[in-house]
Design an enzyme around this catalytic site. Structure first.
Site: not given
Ligand code: XMP
Length: 513
Positions: A54, A81-82, A169, A171, A227, A369
């Site tokens: 964050g 991180c944060y 990070h 990710e 979708d 998605k």
């Protein structure tokens, strides 16, 4: 969905990426606001908790802080991180503003290879950093596990309490082996299996839909986009003919769009499809309208009218199905200084009028998605639909600048069909976000054979993007551009010039309008 990981969102632009990475490990993940009460989290029986990054600093007054009881739930916790600052703040460590902001690529050196988070990973790893504040004193019971050039506590662990902190990070794609770190956390530390797959989701969703709908009828507005198509196939699998899909031809569809939808859903899936050809009504209302916002409004309003009348003809239905996705429903709390929280799509707002009293069926509400596409393949939808590029609701109307007339629609439809065909046959179509033709309402002089011509211009646009919010134009090979221009000018009557758009977003938008 028995097993899950809870991700507390502290406003990082990467929170959804963490959730997706976890799901790619075949473990379900849920994003919750950072201040969700620990009791609520415990009731969900998660296997572990991740504290996202964050933009804030824990020592500022308005720093977002979690319910401190989450540290007593006896669950594995990973702070990113944060999230590391949060661990330090609550568990007796210390965070200070760093002398130097650590941003960009770094090398992580593993000091303690026994740490379960780094199982089967090499002693040196490329990682992506993005933080200003630094841990200067470890929280109680924690030991350092890995360092970077700039941080002696780049990875930390409390072995006994199964708590971990990563200053970098894991990710993002710039941490190439980060997914393995996350996989170690969910499988090795939280003991999750690999139960989250789209195959298992089909069975789960079918049961949920049947339980919700009972013997009632469901209506779904099918646009041919990914979708609504996947939602239609899934609901149809669950309740068969209790589902009626309404497909509205608004006169500004792409070439063969209506035929494809009727072919795939009507003939192949044998789904109850109500085809509403309202193209004349839309065209009539668009006559002489040149202002882009007015065009959009007219199309939106007319669509609702047509759809509303169509639902009445479809018979009494209690439910309306929608292809809402997870990113649309994640409850995000605006956190000061976080631009991601403020960016909201300006398209498709409004929805159906309040007086349409349906209960909603939204079977894709917890999916990203990429999962929806996977689900579509699982349900037997063709690749052409599952990997279709986004197409705006107001269709070709936003790609015809100035007045939308049937003649101009025909020109654009023909040019657009060539773009789609060439992009597909060259393999570029599925690699990029969007590629399409735009009709400019200006004429210019040209020569064809011995004759002087005075015709329209087609602009070709091809962009790469992650989410449509920003975009780069695609450097298509010259021979492909040449073929596109040559075919469009030779085969589309009314066009004598073709240009390629090299504008990024920002400052441009993707559509021209
Ligand atoms: P812009 O032109 O704003 O477009 O850069 C961003 C993305 O949104 C798509 N788009 C729409 N999608 N209904 C939609 O479903 C709309 O009215 C609409 N307008 C634009 C556009 O194609 C691009 O991918």
């Amino acid at each position: 969905m028995n097993e899950q990981i809870v991700i507390l969102d502290f406003g990082s632009q990467y929170t959804q990426v963490i959730a997706r990475r976890i799901r790619e490990c075949n473990v379900y993940s849920t994003i919750l606001p950072y201040n969700t009460p620990a009791k609520e989290i415990a009731a969900m029986k998660p296997s572990g908790i991740i504290l996202s990054g964050g933009p804030s600093s824990v020592y500022t007054k308005k720093a977002p802080l979690p319910d401190k009881a989450i540290f007593n739930l006896n669950l594995p916790i990973l702070g990113i991180c944060y999230g590391v600052q949060i661990l330090a703040h609550f568990l007796g460590g210390k965070v200070e503003p760093g002398q130097k902001r650590e941003y960009g690529k770094g090398t992580l050196t593993l000091k303690d290879p026994s740490c379960a988070l780094f199982r089967k990973l090499p002693a040196a790893l490329q990682v992506w950093n993005s933080h200003g504040d630094k841990l200067t004193k470890l929280p109680d019971g924690f030991v350092p596990v890995a360092t970077t050039e700039n941080s002696q506590y780049a990875a930390i662990e409390n072995h006994e309490r199964k708590m971990f902190g990563l200053q970098f990070h894991p990710e993002v794609a710039h941490t190439p082996r980060g997914k393995e770190i996350l996989a170690n956390f969910v499988h090795g530390i939280c003991n999750c299996g690999k139960s989250w797959t789209m195959r298992s989701y089909v069975d789960h969703a079918v049961e949920v839909i049947r339980a919700q709908v009972g013997k009632e009828k469901v209506i779904l507005g099918l646009s041919g986009g990914v979708d609504s198509s996947v939602a239609a196939a899934l609901i149809h699998k669950a309740i068969g003919d209790q589902l009626t899909c309404i497909f509205v031809n608004n006169g500004v569809l792409r070439a063969k769009e209506a035929d494809t939808v009727r072919e795939v859903f009507g003939r192949n899936f044998k789904l109850k499809l109500q085809y509403e050809d309202a193209s004349k009504l839309f065209m009539g209302r668009l006559k002489k309208i040149t202002d882009p916002e007015r065009k959009r409004k007219i199309i939106g309003k007319t669509f609702i009218e047509v759809f509303q009348a169509a639902t009445k003809r479809a018979g009494k239905a209690k439910f309306l199905a929608q292809g809402t996705l997870y990113p649309d429903v994640i409850e995000s709390i605006p956190i000061a200084g976080n631009p991601a929280a403020m960016i909201k799509s300006h398209h498709n707002v409004g929805g159906l009028p309040k007086n349409m009293k349906f209960e909603l069926v939204e079977p894709l509400k917890c999916l990203f998605k990429d999962e929806v596409r996977q689900l579509g393949l699982e349900l037997g939808l063709p690749k052409e639909i599952v990997y279709r590029q986004p197409f705006p609701g107001p269709g070709l109307a936003v790609r015809i600048l100035g007045e939308v007339t049937p003649a101009r629609c025909t020109i654009l439809r023909n040019a657009d069909a060539i773009v789609v065909e060439e992009m597909k046959s060259s393999g570029w179509y599925y690699k990029i976000w969007q590629s399409f033709a735009v009709l400019l309402p200006v004429r210019s002089v040209g020569v064809m054979g011995d004759e002087r011509t005075y015709e329209y211009t087609i602009a070709v646009r091809a962009v790469e993007s992650q989410d449509g919010m920003t975009a780069d134009w695609v450097k298509l090979p010259y021979d492909l551009l040449e073929r596109l221009a040559s075919r469009i000018i030779n085969e589309v009557k009314g066009v004598n010039r073709c240009v390629f758009d090299i504008t990024s977003k920002p400052p441009g938008t993707i559509e021209w309008e």
